[in-house]
Write an enzyme that holds these catalytic residues in place. Structure first.
Site, PDB file in Angstrom:
ATOM      1  N   HIS A 509      46.430  11.857  78.946  1.00  0.00           N
ATOM      2  CA  HIS A 509      45.360  12.867  78.947  1.00  0.00           C
ATOM      3  C   HIS A 509      45.211  13.503  80.334  1.00  0.00           C
ATOM      4  CE1 HIS A 509      41.296  14.481  77.876  1.00  0.00           C
ATOM      5  NE2 HIS A 509      41.137  14.360  79.182  1.00  0.00           N
ATOM      6  N   GLU A 510      45.043  12.658  81.338  1.00  0.00           N
ATOM      7  CA  GLU A 510      44.800  13.206  82.674  1.00  0.00           C
ATOM      8  C   GLU A 510      45.998  14.007  83.162  1.00  0.00           C
ATOM      9  OE1 GLU A 510      41.916  13.404  83.833  1.00  0.00           O
ATOM     10  OE2 GLU A 510      41.058  12.036  82.354  1.00  0.00           O
ATOM     11  N   HIS A 513      45.777  17.588  82.130  1.00  0.00           N
ATOM     12  CA  HIS A 513      45.021  18.401  83.092  1.00  0.00           C
ATOM     13  C   HIS A 513      45.909  18.751  84.284  1.00  0.00           C
ATOM     14  CE1 HIS A 513      41.097  18.063  81.269  1.00  0.00           C
ATOM     15  NE2 HIS A 513      41.046  16.749  81.377  1.00  0.00           N
ATOM     16  N   HIS A 516      48.104  21.620  83.638  1.00  0.00           N
ATOM     17  CA  HIS A 516      47.343  22.870  83.655  1.00  0.00           C
ATOM     18  C   HIS A 516      47.194  23.363  85.102  1.00  0.00           C
ATOM     19  CE1 HIS A 516      43.562  24.939  81.662  1.00  0.00           C
ATOM     20  NE2 HIS A 516      44.547  25.787  81.835  1.00  0.00           N
TER      21      HIS A 516
END
Ligand SMILES: [Zn+2]
Length: 723
Positions: A509-510, A513, A516
C-alpha cells in the site's frame, strides 16, 4: 474547466519525460521584475538544498536544535518573498504572480519536511516542544500569506483575465487551484471575518498538536502490564520476549508489557488464549483516552469540532464537511454518505453471518458466552484455521520484511513499470533500521530516491504513511525523494524480521503512494505527485495492494526465511482464498469509523454534543452495522486521522478509493493483468498526473467507465457470485 481536450495535452508530456525535463528551466528563469523588497538570507543546514544525491537531507549534519531557527528563518524568508510579489510595480501576470508564488518558501519547505519525519518517527521531548511551539505560529504564518489582500488582488486580476490568456493545461490548472486556495483560505471574507478566521486557525492548530501529543502519550501509558507469564499463553516465545524487553525498558523488570497500537483492535488479541487478558488489553485500547486526567482527549475534541463548525459558518457553509469537500472527487458530503450507506447492508449481513460462525466455534469449544469485540479476532483466527487451515504463524516465516520489499513490491514495480532498484549505504538516515534505494526508470535513468522505515518504536507515531523530503518539479529540476514509514513489530535481537500478511499488504500500500510521488511529472511543485484530494490520493496506494496476492509476485517473495524454500502451493492458495475471509469485520470497522467521522463534521456550531461518548454511541447505533461486535477502527477520542492528520470529513476516502482501486483491479484483469502495457496506461492516466487532472475524467480515461460499488464488494467476497 479542464476537460478531455486538455487531458490529451498533459498526456503528451507524460509520454515525453525527457523533453519535459530538459525544457524545465527555460521561460520561468526569465528575470523577475525589479523590486525594493529585501529577501533575508537563510543560514544553517536547511538554507540551501543539500549537496547529497537527489538533495537528500544530510542527517549527519542535522541537530534537534537546528529546526526551530530554520523554520523561523524559513517563515521570515517566505513572508519577504510574498511581500516582494505584492510590491512588484509591474502589472500582475501569470509569471510574476502565480509562478512566482511557486518559487517561495523553499527553505521552510526543506526544514519542515525533515522536521516532520523526525517528530513522526524518532521524536523526543525537545522536538515535541518545538512542534508544540511552532505549530500555531506556522498556522498563523500560512494565514498571513493567504489572507494578504495585495497578493490576492494580483491573483484575482490574473484569474479574471484567464479567458484571454494562452496557457498550457498545467498552467491553467495552477491558476485555477491557486485562486481556489485563496478563496478557501478566506481571501474573500470581510476584515472582521478574516480576523475571526485567523484566531480559529491558530487555536485549531494548537489543539491538533495537543491532541496528537496527548494521544501518543496515552497510547504509551495505557500499555497493558502483565505480571504473570501464564496470562500470556498463546503468544509465541518471541512475542513474550519482546513483552519482557518492553517491560524492562520501562523499568518494570520481571513483568510483561504489551504496547498499544493506535487502532481499536490489537494484533495480539488474535492469539491470547486467556479471555481476561484479551478483555483487559481491549479495554486498555478502547478507553485509552477517556479515563479523565491528562490523557483524556474529549475536551480537546469538543473544542476542535466547535471551532471547525464555526469556521465553516464564516464561509457560509452549513457544516465543516461541506466546507472541507470543495475539491474532492465525491464533491459533496451527501455523495460520500450515500456511497457509505450503500455498503452498510451487505457489510452488516456478513457481520451477522461471521458472528454466528464464531459463536458456533465458541460453543463447540465449551464456551458459555457469545462473542465480544475482544474475542472476535481470536475466534476468527480459529474459524479461519478451520476453514483455510491457515494461521499467521504458518505464513510469517515466508514473509521476511526485506524480501517482501525487494522480491515482492520492487518485483511487481519492475513487471508493471520496468523500474529497477539499487540499495545504497552512502545516504544518511534518521534511524539505523532505515534503508535507502535509488529507483531507476525503465530506460535506466534515475527516477527517485526511496527510504524504507519499517519498524515500530515507542517514539514513532502509529500507522503507516508515505511522505517525501523533495517533491518532484520541473520548475526546480528536482527529482522526488520519498519515504515510507510502517509500524511492523521489530524482531527480537538476532531474530529475522517477519511480517504478518496485513503488514505485507501495508508495505504494498505505502509503496503505491511512493509510486504516485516517484512518477510525478509536473512543472509546479504544488500540483506534483500526491498533491491530490483525500478521496483520490489513496487510489494508487490501494491499487498497488492487488499485487501482493498476484500469483507470480507472491511466488517470488513468499520464501522461507531459513531455507529459502518457496511457500508451498497449497499455502499460497490458502493465503489468496483467505483474502475474502472476515470482511464483515474488516470493512465494518473502517465503515463505522468513516461514518463516525462524517457524523462529527455534519454538525453546525450549536450542535456539538456535550457528551462525546454518548454522541458516539448514538452515531454508531445509527450506522446499520453491528458496531457492538465490530467497533470502529478508531474511536472518536483516538481518531488521529480526523483530529490531527487532515482527514476530517475525509476518512470515507479510504473506501471511496478502494472502490476506484477495485474497479481498476478488474480493468487490469480484463486486459491481461500485470503487464508493462497496463502499467504504462495506469502511469500515463493517473500515476504521473499529480493534481493536474479532473479525477472523474482520469478514471474514465483509465477504465472506460465511472466507478461502481460492486467490484469493491466482490473483491471483499461480499457479493454472491455472478453479480
Ligand atoms: Zn494510504
Amino acid at each position: 474547466m479542464y476537460k478531455p481536450a486538455l487531458l490529451i495535452g498533459t498526456a503528451l508530456c507524460a509520454a515525453a519525460l525527457g523533453a519535459c525535463t530538459t525544457t524545465a528551466t527555460d521561460t520561468t528563469m526569465a528575470p523577475t521584475a525589479p523590486t525594493q523588497t529585501a529577501i533575508p538570507q537563510g543560514t544553517g543546514v536547511f538554507a540551501d538544498p543539500s549537496g547529497l544525491p537527489f538533495h537528500a537531507p544530510d542527517f549527519t549534519r542535522i541537530q534537534d536544535s537546528d529546526f526551530k531557527p530554520a523554520i523561523e528563518q524559513g517563515m521570515a524568508i517566505e513572508k519577504a518573498e510574498w511581500q516582494a510579489i505584492a510590491d512588484n510595480p509591474q502589472a500582475p501576470t501569470f509569471d510574476n504572480t502565480i509562478v512566482a508564488l511557486q518559487r517561495t518558501g523553499r527553505m521552510l519547505d526543506r526544514a519542515q519536511r525533515v522536521f516532520s519525519v523526525m517528530t513522526g518517527t524518532v521524536t523526543n521531548d525537545t522536538l515535541d516542544a518545538v512542534d508544540a511551539e511552532l505549530s500555531p505560529r506556522l498556522a498563523a504564518h500560512s494565514d498571513a500569506l493567504y489572507l494578504n489582500d495585495e497578493i490576492f488582488a494580483r491573483v484575482k486580476a490574473v484569474y479574471d483575465n484567464r479567458a484571454a490568456m494562452s496557457m498550457t493545461v498545467e498552467d491553467a490548472v495552477l491558476l485555477e487551484k491557486t485562486y481556489e486556495r485563496f478563496v478557501h483560505a478566506g481571501a474573500e471574507l470581510s476584515p472582521e471575518a478574516k480576523a475571526q478566521l485567523r484566531d480559529i486557525n491558530t487555536r485549531l492548530s494548537a489543539l491538533s498538536t495537543e491532541f496528537s501529543q496527548t494521544l501518543t502519550q496515552a497510547t504509551k501509558d495505557e500499555a497493558l502490564v502483565v505480571s504473570d507469564r501464564a496470562a500470556l499463553a498463546g503468544l509465541s516465545d518471541a512475542e513474550i520476549t519482546a513483552a519482557a524487553t518492553s517491560a524492562t525498558e520501562r523499568g518494570l523488570d520481571g513483568q510483561y508489557v504489551i504496547a498499544l497500537q493506535n487502532t481499536t483492535q490489537q494484533p495480539l488479541l488474535s492469539s491470547l488464549d486467556n479471555r481476561d487478558t484479551r478483555k483487559a488489553l481491549y479495554e486498555k485500547s478502547w478507553n485509552r483516552t477517556v479515563g479523565g486526567g491528562d490523557n483524556d482527549t474529549r475536551a480537546l475534541i469538543k473544542e476542535i469540532a466547535t471551532l471547525r463548525a464555526q469556521k465553516a459558518a464564516l464561509f457560509g457553509e452549513p457544516d465543516y464537511a461541506s466546507y472541507q469537500m470543495y475539491d474532492r472527487m465525491a464533491e459533496t458530503p451527501e455523495n460520500a454518505i450515500a456511497f457509505m450507506n450503500g455498503l452498510a447492508a451487505p457489510t452488516a449481513k456478513a457481520q451477522a453471518e461471521d458472528a454466528a460462525a464464531i459463536n458456533a466455534m465458541i460453543k463447540a469449544e465449551g464456551g458459555d458466552f457469545t462473542v465480544q469485540p475482544w474475542d472476535w479476532d481470536y475466534y476468527a483466527s480459529k474459524v479461519r484455521a478451520e476453514k483455510f487451515d491457515l494461521d499467521d504463524n504458518a505464513t510469517k516465516p515466508y514473509f521476511e520484511v526485506n524480501r517482501v520489499l525487494e522480491d515482492g513490491v520492487f518485483f511487481a514495480a519492475n513487471k508493471l513499470y520496468g523500474l529497477t532498484f539499487k540499495k545504497r549505504t552512502d545516504i544518511p538516515v534518521w534511524h539505523p533500521t532505515v534503508s535507502v534505494y535509488t529507483v531507476y526508470d525503465a530506460d535506466g535513468s534515475e527516477l527517485a530516491l526511496f527510504y524504507f522505515d519499517p519498524f515500530q518504536r515507542d517514539n514513532k507515531r502509529g500507522g503507516a504513511w508515505m511522505s517525501g523530503f523533495v517533491g518532484q518539479s520541473h520548475l526546480f529540476d528536482e527529482m522526488p525523494v520519498i519515504y515510507n514509514v510502517l509500524n511492523i513489530p521489530p524482531p527480537a535481537e538476532g531474530e529475522p524480521a517477519l511480517a504478518s500478511f496485513d503488514n505485507v499488504e501495508t508495505i504494498f500500500h505505502e509503496f503505491g503512494h511512493a509510486l504516485h510521488g516517484m512518477f510525478a511529472d509536473q512543472r509546479y511543485p504544488s500540483l506534483s505527485g500526491t498533491a491530490t484530494p483525500r478521496d483520490f490520493v489513496e487510489f494508487p496506494s490501494q491499487a498497488n495492494e492487488k499485487w501482493a496476492v498476484e500469483p507470480t509476485v507472491l511466488a517470488n517473495y513468499a520464501r522461507h526465511y531459513e531455507t529459502g524454500e518457496p511457500m508451498p502451493a497449497e499455502l499460497l492458495q490458502k493465503v489468496q482464498e483467505s483474502q475474502t475471509f472476515d470482511q464483515g469485520y474488516a470493512l465494518g470497522e473502517t465503515l463505522a469509523a468513516a461514518m463516525l467521522d462524517m457524523d462529527w463534521h455534519d454538525l453546525a456550531a450549536g450542535e456539538i454534543p456535550a457528551d462525546v461518548n454518548a454522541f458516539e454511541a448514538a452515531a454508531l447505533a445509527e450506522t446499520g452495522l453491528h458496531t457492538n461486535l465490530v467497533p470502529p477502527r478508531y474511536r472518536t477520542s483516538y481518531f488521529r486521522h480526523v483530529w490531527a492528520s487532515g482527514y476530517a470529513a475525509g476518512y470515507y476516502a479510504y473506501l471511496w478509493t478502494e472502490m476506484l482501486s477495485a474497479n481498476t483491479g478488474e480493468w487490469f484483469d480484463a486486459n491481461g493483468g500485470m503487464t508493462r502495457a497496463n502499467g504504462q496506461k495506469f502511469r500515463d492516466t493517473v500515476l504521473s498526473r499529480g493534481g493536474t487532472i479532473d479525477y472523474n475524467d482520469a478514471f474514465r480515461a483509465l477504465t472506460g467507465s465511472d466507478p461502481q460499488v460492486q467490484p469493491l464488494l466482490r473483491a471483499r467476497g461480499l457479493l454472491d457470485d455472478g453479480q
